[in-house]
Design an enzyme around this catalytic site. Structure first.
Site, PDB file in Angstrom:
ATOM      1  CG  HIS A   1       4.904  -1.757  10.461  1.00  0.00           C
ATOM      2  ND1 HIS A   1       6.204  -2.173  10.466  1.00  0.00           N
ATOM      3  CD2 HIS A   1       4.941  -0.970   9.381  1.00  0.00           C
ATOM      4  CE1 HIS A   1       6.866  -1.422   9.841  1.00  0.00           C
ATOM      5  NE2 HIS A   1       6.139  -0.557   8.992  1.00  0.00           N
TER       6      HIS A   1
ATOM      7  NE  ARG B   1       4.002   6.557   1.585  1.00  0.00           N
ATOM      8  CZ  ARG B   1       4.256   5.478   2.127  1.00  0.00           C
ATOM      9  NH1 ARG B   1       4.499   4.719   1.210  1.00  0.00           N
ATOM     10  NH2 ARG B   1       3.941   5.055   3.354  1.00  0.00           N
TER      11      ARG B   1
ATOM     12  N   PRO C   1       0.856  -1.321   0.084  1.00  0.00           N
ATOM     13  CG  PRO C   1      -0.117  -1.302   2.191  1.00  0.00           C
ATOM     14  CD  PRO C   1       0.549  -2.069   1.354  1.00  0.00           C
ATOM     15  CG  ASN C   2      -0.324   4.463   1.234  1.00  0.00           C
ATOM     16  OD1 ASN C   2      -1.226   4.649   0.831  1.00  0.00           O
ATOM     17  ND2 ASN C   2      -0.309   3.675   2.338  1.00  0.00           N
TER      18      ASN C   2
ATOM     19  CE1 TYR D   1       8.909   5.161   3.014  1.00  0.00           C
ATOM     20  CE2 TYR D   1       7.467   6.945   2.924  1.00  0.00           C
ATOM     21  CZ  TYR D   1       7.793   5.793   3.423  1.00  0.00           C
ATOM     22  OH  TYR D   1       7.312   5.235   4.401  1.00  0.00           O
TER      23      TYR D   1
ATOM     24  NE  ARG E   1       9.869   6.491   8.575  1.00  0.00           N
ATOM     25  CZ  ARG E   1       8.819   6.337   7.660  1.00  0.00           C
ATOM     26  NH1 ARG E   1       9.213   5.268   6.885  1.00  0.00           N
ATOM     27  NH2 ARG E   1       7.930   6.930   7.794  1.00  0.00           N
TER      28      ARG E   1
ATOM     29  CD  GLU F   1      10.586  -7.308   6.638  1.00  0.00           C
ATOM     30  OE1 GLU F   1      10.881  -8.147   7.233  1.00  0.00           O
ATOM     31  OE2 GLU F   1      10.121  -6.341   7.270  1.00  0.00           O
TER      32      GLU F   1
ATOM     33  CG  ASP G   1      -0.641 -17.125   9.170  1.00  0.00           C
ATOM     34  OD1 ASP G   1       0.411 -17.337   9.990  1.00  0.00           O
ATOM     35  OD2 ASP G   1      -1.865 -17.047   9.598  1.00  0.00           O
TER      36      ASP G   1
ATOM     37  CG  ASN H   1       8.321  -1.828   0.671  1.00  0.00           C
ATOM     38  OD1 ASN H   1       7.757  -1.803   1.737  1.00  0.00           O
ATOM     39  ND2 ASN H   1       8.988  -0.664   0.178  1.00  0.00           N
TER      40      ASN H   1
ATOM     41  CB  ALA I   1       1.146   0.651   6.504  1.00  0.00           C
TER      42      ALA I   1
ATOM     43  CG  HIS J   1      10.933  -2.087   5.206  1.00  0.00           C
ATOM     44  ND1 HIS J   1       9.502  -2.144   5.040  1.00  0.00           N
ATOM     45  CD2 HIS J   1      11.325  -3.197   5.910  1.00  0.00           C
ATOM     46  CE1 HIS J   1       9.007  -3.251   5.511  1.00  0.00           C
ATOM     47  NE2 HIS J   1       9.939  -3.763   6.227  1.00  0.00           N
TER      48      HIS J   1
HETATM   49  C1  DQA Z   1       7.971   1.135   4.098  1.00  0.00           C
HETATM   50  C2  DQA Z   1       8.176   1.491   5.389  1.00  0.00           C
HETATM   51  C3  DQA Z   1       6.815   1.082   6.071  1.00  0.00           C
HETATM   52  O1  DQA Z   1       6.864   1.486   7.681  1.00  0.00           O
HETATM   53  C4  DQA Z   1       5.742   2.115   5.587  1.00  0.00           C
HETATM   54  O2  DQA Z   1       4.502   1.938   5.956  1.00  0.00           O
HETATM   55  C5  DQA Z   1       5.854   2.117   3.889  1.00  0.00           C
HETATM   56  C6  DQA Z   1       7.092   1.903   3.147  1.00  0.00           C
HETATM   57  C7  DQA Z   1       9.509   1.559   3.385  1.00  0.00           C
HETATM   58  O3  DQA Z   1       9.681   1.213   2.209  1.00  0.00           O
HETATM   59  O4  DQA Z   1      10.169   2.241   3.847  1.00  0.00           O
HETATM   60  O5  DQA Z   1       4.769   1.978   3.482  1.00  0.00           O
HETATM   61  O6  DQA Z   1       8.002  -0.201   3.817  1.00  0.00           O
END
Ligand code: DQA
Length: 151
Positions: A85, A18, A10-11, A23, A112, A103, A92, A79, A82, A105
């Site tokens: 978390h 953003r 997401p996002n 980022y 953060r 994983e 699962d 990635n 959110a 980020h």
């Molecule tokens: C993220 C870090 C996450 O905490 C956040 O919610 C994101 C982006 C990152 O790429 O740094 O959406 O995964």
């Protein structure tokens, strides 16, 4: 040639506009290009996707498990945004699909807010990367190629 599946949660479609201080200014299309180059350099085919929906990401991880079992997929660079978390469902799914997940980020989540310090993905992931900016995607492709060569 095996595929690297890069999944963005997401996002991440908003990359570029953003929170650029966190980022950076690269867009998701720029990140896809960067992954294309990295995959070409490491003998992998790229499948690059983004969804704002948890269940869609779960479905894609299941699909990845099947492709990896068939020898067609090197693994997933995830990635989860959110959902990292919050999502026991993604945890699962990774375990259930028995798929290799890196994983990733963009930001250093540990530097953060406290709510970003816990990840449901990490215990199910093969590797964890954070804080390299979008260049981390290229590093993750190199890492996935290395893992696939060892397998
Ligand atoms: C993220 C870090 C996450 O905490 C956040 O919610 C994101 C982006 C990152 O790429 O740094 O959406 O995964």
């Amino acid at each position: 040639m095996k595929t690297a599946l890069v999944l963005n949660g997401p996002n991440l479609n908003l990359l570029g506009t953003r929170e650029p201080a966190v980022y950076g200014s690269a867009t998701l299309a720029d990140v896809e290009q960067l992954c294309e180059k990295a995959c070409a350099a490491h003998g992998l085919k790229l499948d690059f996707r983004q969804s704002n929906h948890e269940g869609v990401l779960v479905d894609w991880i299941h699909e990845a498990g099947q492709l990896q079992a068939q020898g067609k997929l090197a693994g997933v660079i995830l990635n989860a945004g959110a959902y990292t978390h919050t999502s026991i469902a993604l945890h699962d799914a990774i375990k259930g699909a028995a798929v290799t997940v890196i994983e990733l980020h963009i930001s250093n989540v540990h530097a953060r807010e406290a709510f970003r310090h816990h990840s449901y993905i990490s215990p199910a992931a093969k590797s964890v990367m954070a804080g390299f900016g979008v260049q981390g995607y290229a590093l993750a492709v190199a890492g996935l190629a290395g893992l696939a060569a060892q397998a």
